[in-house]
Design a protein around this motif. Sequence first.
Motif, PDB file in Angstrom:
ATOM      1  N   ALA A  18       0.700  -1.171  -0.116  1.00  0.00           N
ATOM      2  CA  ALA A  18      -0.097  -0.023  -0.230  1.00  0.00           C
ATOM      3  C   ALA A  18       0.765   1.159   0.022  1.00  0.00           C
ATOM      4  CB  ALA A  18      -1.009   0.010   1.121  1.00  0.00           C
ATOM      5  N   ARG A  19       1.981   1.282   0.654  1.00  0.00           N
ATOM      6  CA  ARG A  19       2.816   2.296   0.789  1.00  0.00           C
ATOM      7  C   ARG A  19       3.481   2.614  -0.517  1.00  0.00           C
ATOM      8  NH1 ARG A  19       6.197   5.099   4.442  1.00  0.00           N
ATOM      9  NH2 ARG A  19       7.215   6.494   3.213  1.00  0.00           N
ATOM     10  N   ARG A  20       4.065   1.404  -1.064  1.00  0.00           N
ATOM     11  CA  ARG A  20       4.455   1.728  -2.742  1.00  0.00           C
ATOM     12  C   ARG A  20       3.377   2.215  -3.543  1.00  0.00           C
ATOM     13  NH1 ARG A  20       7.344  -3.006  -1.077  1.00  0.00           N
ATOM     14  NH2 ARG A  20       5.848  -4.070  -1.729  1.00  0.00           N
ATOM     15  N   GLY A  21       2.283   1.775  -3.476  1.00  0.00           N
ATOM     16  CA  GLY A  21       1.293   2.251  -4.286  1.00  0.00           C
ATOM     17  C   GLY A  21       0.953   3.859  -4.225  1.00  0.00           C
ATOM     18  N   ALA A  22       1.126   4.199  -2.718  1.00  0.00           N
ATOM     19  CA  ALA A  22       0.899   5.702  -2.511  1.00  0.00           C
ATOM     20  C   ALA A  22       2.121   6.094  -3.062  1.00  0.00           C
ATOM     21  CB  ALA A  22       0.572   5.782  -0.827  1.00  0.00           C
ATOM     22  N   ASP A  23       3.224   6.035  -2.828  1.00  0.00           N
ATOM     23  CA  ASP A  23       4.446   6.675  -3.426  1.00  0.00           C
ATOM     24  C   ASP A  23       4.151   6.700  -4.972  1.00  0.00           C
ATOM     25  OD1 ASP A  23       5.447   6.745  -0.986  1.00  0.00           O
ATOM     26  OD2 ASP A  23       6.990   4.926  -1.262  1.00  0.00           O
ATOM     27  N   GLU A  24       3.818   5.695  -5.754  1.00  0.00           N
ATOM     28  CA  GLU A  24       3.675   5.840  -7.083  1.00  0.00           C
ATOM     29  C   GLU A  24       2.405   6.727  -7.255  1.00  0.00           C
ATOM     30  OE1 GLU A  24       2.785   1.670  -8.477  1.00  0.00           O
ATOM     31  OE2 GLU A  24       4.852   1.113  -7.625  1.00  0.00           O
ATOM     32  N   ALA A  25       1.502   6.614  -6.606  1.00  0.00           N
ATOM     33  CA  ALA A  25       0.286   7.700  -6.990  1.00  0.00           C
ATOM     34  C   ALA A  25       0.504   8.945  -6.759  1.00  0.00           C
ATOM     35  CB  ALA A  25      -0.988   7.334  -5.952  1.00  0.00           C
ATOM     36  N   LEU A  26       1.440   9.301  -5.928  1.00  0.00           N
ATOM     37  CA  LEU A  26       2.251  10.652  -5.404  1.00  0.00           C
ATOM     38  C   LEU A  26       2.891  11.122  -6.800  1.00  0.00           C
ATOM     39  CD1 LEU A  26       2.882  10.696  -1.661  1.00  0.00           C
ATOM     40  CD2 LEU A  26       1.175  12.218  -2.999  1.00  0.00           C
ATOM     41  N   ALA A  27       3.684  10.478  -7.311  1.00  0.00           N
ATOM     42  CA  ALA A  27       4.878  10.483  -8.245  1.00  0.00           C
ATOM     43  C   ALA A  27       3.929  10.649  -9.531  1.00  0.00           C
ATOM     44  CB  ALA A  27       5.542   9.414  -8.378  1.00  0.00           C
ATOM     45  N   GLU A  28       2.828  10.096  -9.643  1.00  0.00           N
ATOM     46  CA  GLU A  28       1.951  10.307 -10.802  1.00  0.00           C
ATOM     47  C   GLU A  28       1.446  11.798 -10.794  1.00  0.00           C
ATOM     48  OE1 GLU A  28       0.215  10.260 -14.567  1.00  0.00           O
ATOM     49  OE2 GLU A  28       1.824   9.218 -13.587  1.00  0.00           O
ATOM     50  N   ALA A  29       0.843  11.872  -9.499  1.00  0.00           N
ATOM     51  CA  ALA A  29       0.244  13.378  -9.289  1.00  0.00           C
ATOM     52  C   ALA A  29       1.274  14.530  -9.696  1.00  0.00           C
ATOM     53  CB  ALA A  29      -0.352  13.527  -8.005  1.00  0.00           C
ATOM     54  N   ALA A  30       2.433  14.322  -9.057  1.00  0.00           N
ATOM     55  CA  ALA A  30       3.369  15.258  -9.487  1.00  0.00           C
ATOM     56  C   ALA A  30       3.761  15.328 -10.834  1.00  0.00           C
ATOM     57  CB  ALA A  30       4.881  15.146  -8.897  1.00  0.00           C
ATOM     58  N   ARG A  31       3.808  14.241 -11.717  1.00  0.00           N
ATOM     59  CA  ARG A  31       3.924  14.441 -13.216  1.00  0.00           C
ATOM     60  C   ARG A  31       2.788  15.278 -13.620  1.00  0.00           C
ATOM     61  NH1 ARG A  31       6.416   9.410 -12.092  1.00  0.00           N
ATOM     62  NH2 ARG A  31       4.414   8.252 -12.424  1.00  0.00           N
ATOM     63  N   VAL A  32       1.771  14.772 -13.396  1.00  0.00           N
ATOM     64  CA  VAL A  32       0.238  15.566 -14.070  1.00  0.00           C
ATOM     65  C   VAL A  32       0.360  16.945 -13.930  1.00  0.00           C
ATOM     66  CG1 VAL A  32      -2.193  15.507 -13.991  1.00  0.00           C
ATOM     67  CG2 VAL A  32      -1.065  13.308 -14.274  1.00  0.00           C
ATOM     68  N   HIS A  33       0.548  17.471 -12.525  1.00  0.00           N
ATOM     69  CA  HIS A  33       0.748  18.634 -12.227  1.00  0.00           C
ATOM     70  C   HIS A  33       1.854  19.465 -13.009  1.00  0.00           C
ATOM     71  CE1 HIS A  33       0.052  22.033  -9.521  1.00  0.00           C
ATOM     72  NE2 HIS A  33       1.425  22.283  -9.459  1.00  0.00           N
ATOM     73  N   VAL A  74      -6.281  11.522 -11.247  1.00  0.00           N
ATOM     74  CA  VAL A  74      -5.123  11.450 -10.106  1.00  0.00           C
ATOM     75  C   VAL A  74      -5.637  12.041  -8.838  1.00  0.00           C
ATOM     76  CG1 VAL A  74      -2.903  12.330  -9.423  1.00  0.00           C
ATOM     77  CG2 VAL A  74      -3.419  11.549 -11.923  1.00  0.00           C
ATOM     78  N   ALA A  75      -6.478  12.923  -8.579  1.00  0.00           N
ATOM     79  CA  ALA A  75      -6.709  13.498  -7.623  1.00  0.00           C
ATOM     80  C   ALA A  75      -7.667  12.357  -6.808  1.00  0.00           C
ATOM     81  CB  ALA A  75      -7.872  14.859  -7.476  1.00  0.00           C
ATOM     82  N   ALA A  76      -8.562  11.615  -7.660  1.00  0.00           N
ATOM     83  CA  ALA A  76      -9.465  10.348  -7.166  1.00  0.00           C
ATOM     84  C   ALA A  76      -8.736   9.382  -6.615  1.00  0.00           C
ATOM     85  CB  ALA A  76     -10.403  10.166  -8.254  1.00  0.00           C
ATOM     86  N   SER A  77      -7.583   9.040  -7.348  1.00  0.00           N
ATOM     87  CA  SER A  77      -6.880   7.959  -7.075  1.00  0.00           C
ATOM     88  C   SER A  77      -6.016   8.239  -5.710  1.00  0.00           C
ATOM     89  CB  SER A  77      -5.835   7.658  -8.223  1.00  0.00           C
ATOM     90  OG  SER A  77      -4.731   6.898  -7.744  1.00  0.00           O
ATOM     91  N   LEU A  78      -5.541   9.603  -5.641  1.00  0.00           N
ATOM     92  CA  LEU A  78      -4.839   9.882  -4.467  1.00  0.00           C
ATOM     93  C   LEU A  78      -5.733   9.633  -3.209  1.00  0.00           C
ATOM     94  CD1 LEU A  78      -2.596  13.005  -5.333  1.00  0.00           C
ATOM     95  CD2 LEU A  78      -1.876  10.703  -4.544  1.00  0.00           C
ATOM     96  N   GLU A  79      -6.970  10.198  -3.394  1.00  0.00           N
ATOM     97  CA  GLU A  79      -8.070  10.132  -2.192  1.00  0.00           C
ATOM     98  C   GLU A  79      -8.298   8.551  -1.873  1.00  0.00           C
ATOM     99  OE1 GLU A  79     -10.357  11.452   0.626  1.00  0.00           O
ATOM    100  OE2 GLU A  79      -9.245  12.684  -0.719  1.00  0.00           O
ATOM    101  N   ALA A  80      -8.361   7.777  -2.831  1.00  0.00           N
ATOM    102  CA  ALA A  80      -8.657   6.217  -2.657  1.00  0.00           C
ATOM    103  C   ALA A  80      -7.538   5.744  -1.915  1.00  0.00           C
ATOM    104  CB  ALA A  80      -8.875   5.616  -3.987  1.00  0.00           C
ATOM    105  N   THR A  81      -6.222   6.230  -2.400  1.00  0.00           N
ATOM    106  CA  THR A  81      -5.204   5.673  -1.638  1.00  0.00           C
ATOM    107  C   THR A  81      -4.814   6.254  -0.364  1.00  0.00           C
ATOM    108  OG1 THR A  81      -3.877   5.408  -3.652  1.00  0.00           O
ATOM    109  CG2 THR A  81      -2.567   5.682  -2.082  1.00  0.00           C
ATOM    110  N   LEU A  82      -5.316   7.450  -0.077  1.00  0.00           N
ATOM    111  CA  LEU A  82      -5.336   7.912   1.318  1.00  0.00           C
ATOM    112  C   LEU A  82      -6.098   7.162   2.324  1.00  0.00           C
ATOM    113  CD1 LEU A  82      -4.257   9.798   3.453  1.00  0.00           C
ATOM    114  CD2 LEU A  82      -6.080  11.544   2.292  1.00  0.00           C
TER     115      LEU A  82
END
Length: 111
Positions: A18-33, A74-82
Amino acid sequence: ADLLQGLEDAFVQKVREARRGADEALAEAARVHARLVRDQLEHASEARRRGWTVRQGLQNFVARHELEVDRRSVAASLEATLHGLRALSEEAETRHDLRPDERLQVKEYLA
């Protein structure tokens, strides 16, 4: 550092994943932003070169909708990850197969 190295408990494995998934989701959010900001700056600059206002350039930004869709996704994915991380943190409190110090490490790892 990896969580509770050497411990192969299924719950601990789930937390690590789950933590690896969260790290990947954050990295993707940073790329999109970064892509959204870069493209907005490019269109604003292009608008100025054409004698338009920055607002006009951004309104005529053709890919804006696509990038907004990506941003929302990406925001929805981050919310689900959180939400998942919070659930695991709560579950850690009930895991009596882990020592109290291990449960604390899990909660800190997820924080």
